[in-house]
Design a protein around this motif. Sequence first.
Motif, PDB file in Angstrom:
ATOM      1  N   ASP A   1     -63.079 -14.687   9.947  1.00 14.69           N
ATOM      2  CA  ASP A   1     -62.771 -15.028  11.330  1.00 14.69           C
ATOM      3  C   ASP A   1     -63.874 -14.613  12.307  1.00 14.69           C
ATOM      4  O   ASP A   1     -64.652 -15.442  12.777  1.00 14.69           O
ATOM      5  CB  ASP A   1     -61.432 -14.346  11.686  1.00 14.69           C
ATOM      6  CG  ASP A   1     -60.994 -14.495  13.126  1.00 14.69           C
ATOM      7  OD1 ASP A   1     -61.842 -14.700  13.993  1.00 14.69           O
ATOM      8  OD2 ASP A   1     -59.795 -14.397  13.410  1.00 14.69           O
TER       9      ASP A   1
ATOM     10  N   GLU B   1     -55.742 -12.427   9.983  1.00  7.70           N
ATOM     11  CA  GLU B   1     -56.263 -13.618  10.667  1.00  7.70           C
ATOM     12  C   GLU B   1     -55.982 -14.857   9.811  1.00  7.70           C
ATOM     13  O   GLU B   1     -55.815 -15.964  10.337  1.00  7.70           O
ATOM     14  CB  GLU B   1     -57.759 -13.486  10.971  1.00  7.70           C
ATOM     15  CG  GLU B   1     -58.132 -12.259  11.813  1.00  7.70           C
ATOM     16  CD  GLU B   1     -57.848 -12.376  13.317  1.00  7.70           C
ATOM     17  OE1 GLU B   1     -57.191 -13.346  13.755  1.00  7.70           O
ATOM     18  OE2 GLU B   1     -58.284 -11.463  14.058  1.00  7.70           O
TER      19      GLU B   1
ATOM     20  N   HIS C   1     -52.610 -12.603  20.079  1.00 12.21           N
ATOM     21  CA  HIS C   1     -53.696 -11.735  20.547  1.00 12.21           C
ATOM     22  C   HIS C   1     -53.503 -11.170  21.953  1.00 12.21           C
ATOM     23  O   HIS C   1     -54.184 -10.234  22.319  1.00 12.21           O
ATOM     24  CB  HIS C   1     -55.033 -12.472  20.476  1.00 12.21           C
ATOM     25  CG  HIS C   1     -55.643 -12.488  19.099  1.00 12.21           C
ATOM     26  ND1 HIS C   1     -54.967 -12.949  17.992  1.00 12.21           N
ATOM     27  CD2 HIS C   1     -56.860 -12.084  18.644  1.00 12.21           C
ATOM     28  CE1 HIS C   1     -55.756 -12.839  16.927  1.00 12.21           C
ATOM     29  NE2 HIS C   1     -56.898 -12.319  17.297  1.00 12.21           N
TER      30      HIS C   1
ATOM     31  N   HIS D   1     -58.481  -3.963  15.242  1.00 12.84           N
ATOM     32  CA  HIS D   1     -58.136  -5.311  15.687  1.00 12.84           C
ATOM     33  C   HIS D   1     -57.086  -5.924  14.749  1.00 12.84           C
ATOM     34  O   HIS D   1     -56.067  -6.437  15.207  1.00 12.84           O
ATOM     35  CB  HIS D   1     -59.397  -6.167  15.726  1.00 12.84           C
ATOM     36  CG  HIS D   1     -59.163  -7.556  16.225  1.00 12.84           C
ATOM     37  ND1 HIS D   1     -58.875  -7.834  17.538  1.00 12.84           N
ATOM     38  CD2 HIS D   1     -59.141  -8.749  15.568  1.00 12.84           C
ATOM     39  CE1 HIS D   1     -58.700  -9.140  17.668  1.00 12.84           C
ATOM     40  NE2 HIS D   1     -58.861  -9.714  16.499  1.00 12.84           N
TER      41      HIS D   1
ATOM     42  N   VAL E   1     -53.364  -7.067  15.745  1.00 16.32           N
ATOM     43  CA  VAL E   1     -52.990  -8.489  15.671  1.00 16.32           C
ATOM     44  C   VAL E   1     -51.699  -8.654  14.854  1.00 16.32           C
ATOM     45  O   VAL E   1     -50.846  -9.489  15.181  1.00 16.32           O
ATOM     46  CB  VAL E   1     -54.144  -9.344  15.079  1.00 16.32           C
ATOM     47  CG1 VAL E   1     -53.682 -10.768  14.798  1.00 16.32           C
ATOM     48  CG2 VAL E   1     -55.333  -9.363  16.040  1.00 16.32           C
TER      49      VAL E   1
HETATM   50 ZN   LIG Z   1     -58.518 -11.741  16.027  1.00 18.61          ZN
END
Ligand SMILES: [Zn+2]
Length: 387
Positions: A154, A202, A267, A283, A287
């Motif tokens: 990603d 992701e 997000h 992150h 997420v």
């Molecule tokens: Zn992301």
Amino acid sequence: MSEFPHIEYPIHIPYNLRVYFTQKAFDVGNPLFRDLACSKESGNRRKALFYVDEAVSQSKPELADEIASYFDHYSEELRLMGVNVLPGGESLKNDDKCLDRIYADIERSKICRHSYIVAIGGGALLDTVGFAAATAHRGIRHFRFPTTTLGQADAGVGVKNGINFNRKKNFVGAFAPPFAVVNDFSFLDTLPDVHLRNGYIEAIKVALIRDATFFDWIEENAEALNAFDRKAMEELIHRCAEHHVAHIATSGDPFEMGSVRPLDFGHWAAHKLEQLSGFALSHGEAVAIGIAIDTLYSEEMGYLNASSAERILALLKKLNFEIYSDHLERRNGSRFPYVLEGLEEFREHLGGLLTITLLKRVGSRFEVHEMDTDVVLRAMGRLKKLS
Ligand SMILES: [Zn+2]
Ligand SMILES: NC(=O)c1ccc[n+]([C@@H]2O[C@H](COP(=O)([O-])OP(=O)(O)OC[C@H]3O[C@@H](n4cnc5c(N)ncnc54)[C@H](O)[C@@H]3O)[C@@H](O)[C@H]2O)c1
């Protein structure tokens, strides 16, 4: 259209977003980097300045020598201007001083627009070095070598880069397609489990918004993914990267001039949570919680059926993602937790109307322009009980 006298020409700039897959990219027997850097279209421009994530450099101390040997081997075509190490992780994106250091290196090494900057590291390092490359001399060609699953699936394969400002995620940045992305799977050998897992989220995200079959595949392969089976991980990365690149190239809005940003499903809360946790939550971890919130919100609003919501949460849990964090409860006197500020910050970052992606079904999304904060709170309350 204005009736005032004016001059107007359309400017069409063709970009080619290329992601290559390989192993051991700096083995002298692997010509991929040389071929890309010295291809006809690059006009034989071959000076390169490298930036390597400190964690990669520490866990693979031979890398700098391998790069040097690679450039020696191809010395007629390539010229190495240095291999610099930068601390990886979000602290780099929070440190605006590091840009000065990169600009100084670029100036000292006389890196021009016909040279390359090569970034090897996690998404945070790629975002930072990519931004320096996009802005020095108004844009230097850059290679990205993502070294995390999240980067390869990603963060590393898109056209965005940037750093944080006042701890606000990606406040300063630019759209700048990389010259090429090289997903070298051998970098994953040294990646700790927590970061190996982060990339899966992701993939779940992109499957939820675009591809029910991919979601089925992730479910079927959950055990292999939990065991970090290399074949399963590589397939997940490839399919996820394919979706991201295809979306960027074909959605009609590669530089996000509109307000719709489906790749950012989950997000709005995630970016705020990362900040609220002082970036202790990665992150990927944030997420996962953001996706859990927007999944239950979709269900609470009657857009998504209960069994689909259950299925999504079950997969998150099966892949060992937390679906709740105490940071969701942090508030400043009022009954509203800070995380809800993420909605306005998300809107502000994109500009225009608030646009949040929600789910209709697994593999099918749509957009709304407002969120009912009581329903968001209810969804978060349910996640607390379920966690
Ligand atoms: Zn992301
Ligand atoms: N530009 C985009 O489109 C985009 C998209 C998604 C996410 N992102 C950004 O990407 C960042 C997250 O990226 P990430 O998940 O790769 O995390 P990260 O860059 O923070 O890396 C995680 C950790 O792993 C270390 N590391 C990296 N590669 C390693 C390796 N091979 N071996 C050992 N350690 C290694 C890093 O030093 C860091 O400590 C966030 O800042 C996020 O906002 C950007």
